[in-house]
Structures are given as C-alpha cells and as structure tokens.
Design a protein around this motif. Structure first.
Motif, PDB file in Angstrom:
ATOM      1  N   TRP A   1       0.957  -1.194   0.001  1.00 32.48           N
ATOM      2  CA  TRP A   1      -0.083   0.052  -0.241  1.00 32.48           C
ATOM      3  C   TRP A   1       0.913   1.471  -0.073  1.00 32.48           C
ATOM      4  N   TRP A   2       1.902   1.260   0.429  1.00 30.99           N
ATOM      5  CA  TRP A   2       2.856   2.348   0.659  1.00 30.99           C
ATOM      6  C   TRP A   2       3.322   3.051  -0.924  1.00 30.99           C
ATOM      7  N   GLN A   3       3.340   2.148  -1.924  1.00 29.63           N
ATOM      8  CA  GLN A   3       3.462   2.593  -3.260  1.00 29.63           C
ATOM      9  C   GLN A   3       2.340   3.636  -3.743  1.00 29.63           C
ATOM     10  N   SER A   4       1.313   3.630  -3.089  1.00 28.27           N
ATOM     11  CA  SER A   4       0.070   4.469  -3.629  1.00 28.27           C
ATOM     12  C   SER A   4       0.317   5.887  -3.262  1.00 28.27           C
ATOM     13  N   PHE A   5       1.435   6.211  -2.262  1.00 27.28           N
ATOM     14  CA  PHE A   5       1.507   7.505  -2.020  1.00 27.28           C
ATOM     15  C   PHE A   5       2.470   8.029  -2.751  1.00 27.28           C
ATOM     16  N   ASP A   6       3.045   7.334  -3.818  1.00 28.03           N
ATOM     17  CA  ASP A   6       3.914   7.790  -4.946  1.00 28.03           C
ATOM     18  C   ASP A   6       5.087   8.606  -4.462  1.00 28.03           C
ATOM     19  N   ASP A   7       5.695   8.146  -3.526  1.00 22.80           N
ATOM     20  CA  ASP A   7       6.818   8.781  -2.824  1.00 22.80           C
ATOM     21  C   ASP A   7       7.911   7.700  -2.903  1.00 22.80           C
TER      22      ASP A   7
ATOM     23  N   GLN B   1      -5.060   7.189   6.137  1.00 19.14           N
ATOM     24  CA  GLN B   1      -4.832   6.589   5.033  1.00 19.14           C
ATOM     25  C   GLN B   1      -3.873   5.094   5.753  1.00 19.14           C
ATOM     26  N   VAL B   2      -2.886   5.652   6.151  1.00 20.20           N
ATOM     27  CA  VAL B   2      -1.937   4.702   6.774  1.00 20.20           C
ATOM     28  C   VAL B   2      -2.624   3.725   7.614  1.00 20.20           C
ATOM     29  N   ARG B   3      -3.374   4.153   8.492  1.00 20.32           N
ATOM     30  CA  ARG B   3      -4.121   3.355   9.425  1.00 20.32           C
ATOM     31  C   ARG B   3      -5.178   2.500   8.753  1.00 20.32           C
ATOM     32  N   LEU B   4      -5.890   2.863   7.731  1.00 20.50           N
ATOM     33  CA  LEU B   4      -7.015   2.210   7.460  1.00 20.50           C
ATOM     34  C   LEU B   4      -6.037   1.217   6.501  1.00 20.50           C
ATOM     35  N   PHE B   5      -5.035   1.398   5.664  1.00 21.18           N
ATOM     36  CA  PHE B   5      -4.567   0.333   4.973  1.00 21.18           C
ATOM     37  C   PHE B   5      -3.993  -0.948   6.048  1.00 21.18           C
ATOM     38  N   THR B   6      -3.600  -0.566   7.196  1.00 28.43           N
ATOM     39  CA  THR B   6      -3.132  -1.420   8.142  1.00 28.43           C
ATOM     40  C   THR B   6      -4.183  -2.202   8.674  1.00 28.43           C
ATOM     41  N   ALA B   7      -5.212  -1.409   9.059  1.00 29.62           N
ATOM     42  CA  ALA B   7      -6.433  -1.944   9.633  1.00 29.62           C
ATOM     43  C   ALA B   7      -7.115  -3.204   8.660  1.00 29.62           C
ATOM     44  N   LEU B   8      -7.009  -2.742   7.128  1.00 28.00           N
ATOM     45  CA  LEU B   8      -7.552  -3.822   6.230  1.00 28.00           C
ATOM     46  C   LEU B   8      -6.507  -4.991   6.031  1.00 28.00           C
ATOM     47  N   GLY B   9      -5.346  -4.994   6.784  1.00 28.40           N
ATOM     48  CA  GLY B   9      -4.574  -6.109   6.793  1.00 28.40           C
ATOM     49  C   GLY B   9      -3.517  -5.987   5.774  1.00 28.40           C
ATOM     50  N   GLY B  10      -3.221  -4.780   5.198  1.00 28.85           N
ATOM     51  CA  GLY B  10      -2.136  -4.713   4.265  1.00 28.85           C
ATOM     52  C   GLY B  10      -0.853  -4.729   4.790  1.00 28.85           C
ATOM     53  N   GLY B  11       0.068  -4.855   3.911  1.00 28.26           N
ATOM     54  CA  GLY B  11       1.638  -5.082   4.302  1.00 28.26           C
ATOM     55  C   GLY B  11       2.216  -6.562   4.612  1.00 28.26           C
ATOM     56  N   TRP B  12       1.400  -7.544   4.076  1.00 29.51           N
ATOM     57  CA  TRP B  12       1.790  -8.853   4.182  1.00 29.51           C
ATOM     58  C   TRP B  12       0.892  -9.608   3.417  1.00 29.51           C
ATOM     59  N   ARG B  13       1.626 -10.729   2.828  1.00 26.27           N
ATOM     60  CA  ARG B  13       1.084 -11.721   2.139  1.00 26.27           C
ATOM     61  C   ARG B  13       0.739 -13.253   2.710  1.00 26.27           C
ATOM     62  N   ARG B  14      -0.501 -13.623   3.028  1.00 27.03           N
ATOM     63  CA  ARG B  14      -0.685 -14.750   3.556  1.00 27.03           C
ATOM     64  C   ARG B  14      -0.113 -15.990   2.981  1.00 27.03           C
ATOM     65  N   VAL B  15       0.045 -16.202   1.831  1.00 24.61           N
ATOM     66  CA  VAL B  15       0.629 -17.011   1.086  1.00 24.61           C
ATOM     67  C   VAL B  15       2.207 -17.255   1.350  1.00 24.61           C
ATOM     68  N   ASP B  16       2.845 -15.972   1.617  1.00 27.12           N
ATOM     69  CA  ASP B  16       3.861 -16.002   1.769  1.00 27.12           C
ATOM     70  C   ASP B  16       4.220 -16.514   3.476  1.00 27.12           C
ATOM     71  N   ALA B  17       3.343 -16.229   4.290  1.00 28.98           N
ATOM     72  CA  ALA B  17       3.144 -16.653   5.745  1.00 28.98           C
ATOM     73  C   ALA B  17       3.224 -18.066   5.638  1.00 28.98           C
ATOM     74  N   GLN B  18       2.280 -18.850   4.827  1.00 34.41           N
ATOM     75  CA  GLN B  18       2.310 -20.228   4.960  1.00 34.41           C
ATOM     76  C   GLN B  18       3.439 -21.002   4.306  1.00 34.41           C
ATOM     77  N   GLN B  19       4.006 -20.098   3.285  1.00 32.49           N
ATOM     78  CA  GLN B  19       5.240 -21.013   2.773  1.00 32.49           C
ATOM     79  C   GLN B  19       6.200 -20.899   3.901  1.00 32.49           C
ATOM     80  N   ALA B  20       6.451 -19.844   4.396  1.00 35.93           N
ATOM     81  CA  ALA B  20       7.202 -19.610   5.441  1.00 35.93           C
ATOM     82  C   ALA B  20       7.305 -20.546   6.772  1.00 35.93           C
ATOM     83  N   ALA B  21       6.021 -21.013   7.252  1.00 31.18           N
ATOM     84  CA  ALA B  21       5.579 -21.802   8.150  1.00 31.18           C
ATOM     85  C   ALA B  21       5.795 -23.382   7.807  1.00 31.18           C
ATOM     86  N   ALA B  22       5.686 -23.405   6.623  1.00 28.89           N
ATOM     87  CA  ALA B  22       5.783 -24.885   5.858  1.00 28.89           C
ATOM     88  C   ALA B  22       7.391 -25.451   5.893  1.00 28.89           C
ATOM     89  N   ARG B  23       8.317 -24.381   5.783  1.00 30.04           N
ATOM     90  CA  ARG B  23       9.561 -24.618   5.591  1.00 30.04           C
ATOM     91  C   ARG B  23      10.329 -25.532   6.754  1.00 30.04           C
TER      92      ARG B  23
END
Length: 476
Positions: A54-60, A454-476
């Motif tokens: 989501w931080w890419q949307s700030f165009d900075d 906007q930062v708080r909203l993106f964070t509250a919506l669960g942005g900033g991580w990928r569940r598939v990445d977490a599942q792959q990490a847990a399976a290692r």
C-alpha cells in the motif's frame, strides 16, 4: 477451528484453519462498514497486490525505499523471523517423535588382574525403539507444533505490517514538521519585514513605539518556534533511522530539508489509491494478527487432545542387536551375536489426579486463546471503523482549512499593503498575519493527519503482508 456464525444482519466468517473439534465460539460480524460511504470508499475488494504494498500508492519513492529497508533490516522483524525458525524447529522435534529411533554403540575393553592380562573384549550394538501413537498424543503434539509455526509466521506478518506503518507515519510526520518549519520561516520573514516598516513609520512619527514593540514581539514568538520544530525534525529522523536498522543520525543527509512554504505544494505524501473496501469477513481473513490468534486456538485445541490422550495407556516396542567377542575377528562369528526384543505397556493406575489436572490446564488455555481470538476480531473491526471515521473527518477539516488559508493569505497581503499606505492600523496587520500563520500551519497538520488516516486504514485492512508468503514460511 474458530467459527464466526452469521446472525440476522451479519455475515458468516469462515476461518482459514480447518476445525479439529467444535469450539463453541460465535462472533457476530457485520455485513458492511458503517462509515465506508461517508469516508468516500466503496465496498468491493481492494486489489490484492496494491493492498500488500500500500505504501506505493503514496507515490513517494523515498518512502517506499525506507519501508523496504525497514522490512529487511528492522530489529523487530529479525526477531520475529528468529521466533518463526524456533517454532519450526519445535514442530520438527514433534514430528520426529512419531518415527522409530535407532542408535549404535561400540566399545573396546582391555583388562588386567594382578599385573596379568585378563583379555580383551570388543562389542558392537544397535538399539531400536518405536512408540506407537495409539491414542494420538504425539500426533496432537505435532498438530500443535504446526499451528504454532503457522501462528509465528502470521505474527511475523503482523510485525511487518506494524513496521511498515511506523515507517510511513514517521516519514509523514517528518515531512509535516519540515513543512511547518518552512512556513514558520516564511512567516517570520514577513513579520520581520513588517517590523522594519513599523520602525520606519515610527521614526517618521506616523506610529508609536507600541506598534514597534508589538511587531518585534510577534517576530520573536515565531523565531522561538523554529528551534522547537527543528528538535522535532531531528528526533523524527532518529526514529526513522532506527526503524530501518541504522544509527540515529544515518538519514540526516538523505532525507534533506524543505524550502517551499506554500501549504498545498509541500512534499507531504498522500495515498492516491481509490479505496474499495472488502467486506468485514474478507478483511478479517487478511489481518495477520487475526490469523495468528486463529492458529493459536488451533494449537491450544491440539494440546487439549494431547492431554486427553496421555490419560490412556502407552506402548513401546524396542529391540537390540549386538556383537561381543574377545577379538575383532571373532565379531563376525555367529556365536558372538546377541539379540533381544522388548514390548512394553505403561498404564496409568493412580497419579493423584495429575493427568486430569493437565487436561483442565489445557482446556483453560484453550478458553484464553478463544478470548484472545475474539479480542483480535473485535479489535480489527474497530480499527477499520475508526480509520474510516477519522478519514472522513480529516477530509472535511482539510477542505475548510484550505479555504481559510486562502482567505487569510489574501487578508494578510491586503492588510500589509494598506498599512504601508496608512489606511489601516497595525493591529489589523498583526491579527491577519497571525491568522495566516495559524491556517497555513493547520493545512499542513490536516494533510499529515489525512495521510496517517490512510496509513491506519491500510493497516487495519490487513495490508503489508501476504498470507501465501506466511504459509510458505511456516511450511519450511
């Protein structure tokens, strides 16, 4: 696992962890967000990748770079990664307990008695043991280990979410304070110019010393604000540097300063992503902290099963095969072979209530995990609603402050022109300059608040991580 049951006017929420047994926990989840429309957001899903980054949307580019560096080098992220590896190791230990064990031994002995040799003895041996998991205690231990590893992976995601939000909020604060300092410097220059004009008019006998002292006091007050703002800038720079895993003064040159004092052109990033919100149930699936709490419930449930199974008999099968001879060559002789096979059963007859108490302990731990999960769900819903309400309010506030800043700027310019011509008194100039400074400063604060919303909203919506990445990490 945990099941959120729909009731009238609510949406059913299906957990991502399959249930091992009913947990009798129901949480009402609303069908939509109450403040979404007022905040100017839709109710369809935010694009998956755009929400993750989501931080890419700030165009900075600098903000995005700082977030990326923090996700790689932040100490909290590194600690969470180590905790994940620890949980994976414990899971592997539990998995190994389901398999047979095999060990080997070798020894050589030379004895003497009364100074004379009593001979040599050479021995080789193999020992095997297997504990059949008849009642599932070890399987439950493995299930608990897998759930804890998955929870650790989700907790790592939650840490990443919080670190990204902290970097973005600190960056917005830095740019806002730099902008406030630039506005203060610009207003100080105007006030010093007014002070000079007032001094000239006093020397010409057109005004009294009172007006001169008022102009000097106004300029001095603004001058006193500059060190305070600079201190805040330095401290925010230090906080940002530590967040990206660097010494406090490392970013001083890189982040630079602000020289433009126009409120609407100051470099305070704003998120340009059109907010199309997921329904609450989908948002809960995206939240890393909710996922972690859910897996903790699964782990607690497995531990209850493990405690129950330990109240039943346990079985073990073992055997050994050995060779014993007085010489190395004789070890190959069939007569040197020794073997044994052992089957055993352990039946708890009386333990003073220990096994039953262990079950109660794990059941209480399950109840705690359920309540922690419920708190995580309710907290997630509250975070989104609060962010939407704040976003709506700050948008309205910013629009009003912009109009006020435009009017105050025009009034200050006209007052200075008329004061130079002797058409208005100095009190009018002083008041309009104060209003201009206050409204310009307010615009900057509102823009920073809007960015943080906007930062708080993106964070509250669960942005900033990928569940598939977490599942792959847990399976290692």
């Amino acid at each position: 696992m945990v099941l959120l049951t729909a009731v009238s006017g609510c949406t059913a929420w299906a957990p991502s962890v399959p249930p091992s047994a009913p947990t009798l926990l129901a949480i009402d989840v609303p069908a939509g967000w109450s403040a979404a429309e007022a905040a100017g957001a839709g109710t369809r899903g935010v694009g998956g990748e755009s929400l993750v980054t989501w931080w890419q949307s700030f165009d900075d580019p600098l903000m995005a770079d700082l977030v990326g560096r923090a996700l790689r080098s932040n100490t909290s992220v590194a600690s969470a990664q180590a905790a994940l590896r620890q949980a994976q190791g414990l899971r592997d230990v539990a998995a190994a307990a389901l398999r047979p064990t095999l060990g080997g031994s070798a020894s050589a002995q030379r004895g003497t008695a009364g100074g004379a040799s009593t001979g040599n003895r050479f021995q080789l041996g193999l020992d095997a043991q297997w504990v059949p998991d008849v009642f599932g205690a070890r399987r439950d231990a493995l299930d608990a280990g897998e759930a804890v590893a998955a929870a650790s992976a989700a907790s790592l995601g939650d840490v990443q979410v919080q670190v990204a939000a902290s970097v973005a909020s600190s960056y917005l604060l830095l740019r806002a304070v730099q902008a406030r300092r630039a506005i203060a410097s610009d207003n100080l220059a105007n006030q010093q110019e007014t002070w000079q004009i007032t001094d000239w008019r006093q020397q010409a006998g057109l005004v009294t010393v009172l007006e001169v002292e008022q102009a000097r006091a106004a300029a001095a007050q603004t001058q006193a604000l500059l060190p305070v703002l600079q201190t805040s800038i330095d401290q925010t720079l230090h906080a940002l540097a530590v967040l990206v895993g660097q010494p406090p003064a490392a970013l001083r040159t890189e982040l630079g300063t602000v020289s433009n004092a126009m409120p609407d052109t100051l470099p305070i990033p704003r998120g340009d992503l059109v907010l199309m919100l997921d329904i609450p149930a989908d948002t809960l699936r995206q939240r890393a902290d909710v996922q972690a709490a859910e897996y903790q419930v699964a782990a607690a449930l497995a531990r209850v099963g493990q405690a129950e199974a330990q109240r039943w008999p346990s079985f073990a099968i073992g055997g050994s095969l050995g060779w014993s001879a007085i010489s190395m060559a004789a070890l190959t002789n069939g007569a040197s072979v020794l073997g044994s096979l052992l089957a055993s059963v352990r039946l708890p007859v009386f333990d003073g209530g220990t096994a039953h108490a262990q079950v109660q302990v794990q059941q209480a731990a399950l109840e705690q995990a359920q309540q922690a999960y419920r708190a995580a769900v309710l907290g997630a819903l509250k975070d989104v609603e609060n962010a939407l309400v704040a976003l709506r309010g700050d948008r309205l506030r910013l629009a009003s402050l912009r109009m006020a800043a435009d009017a105050a700027g025009n009034a200050a310019r006209l007052a200075r022109q008329r004061y130079s011509s002797g058409l208005v008194d100095f009190q009018t100039v002083l008041e309009t300059q104060r209003n201009q400074f206050a409204t310009q400063d307010g615009v900057v604060g509102a823009r920073a608040d809007l960015g943080n919303d906007q930062v708080r909203l993106f964070t509250a919506l669960g942005g900033g991580w990928r569940r598939v990445d977490a599942q792959q990490a847990a399976a290692r």
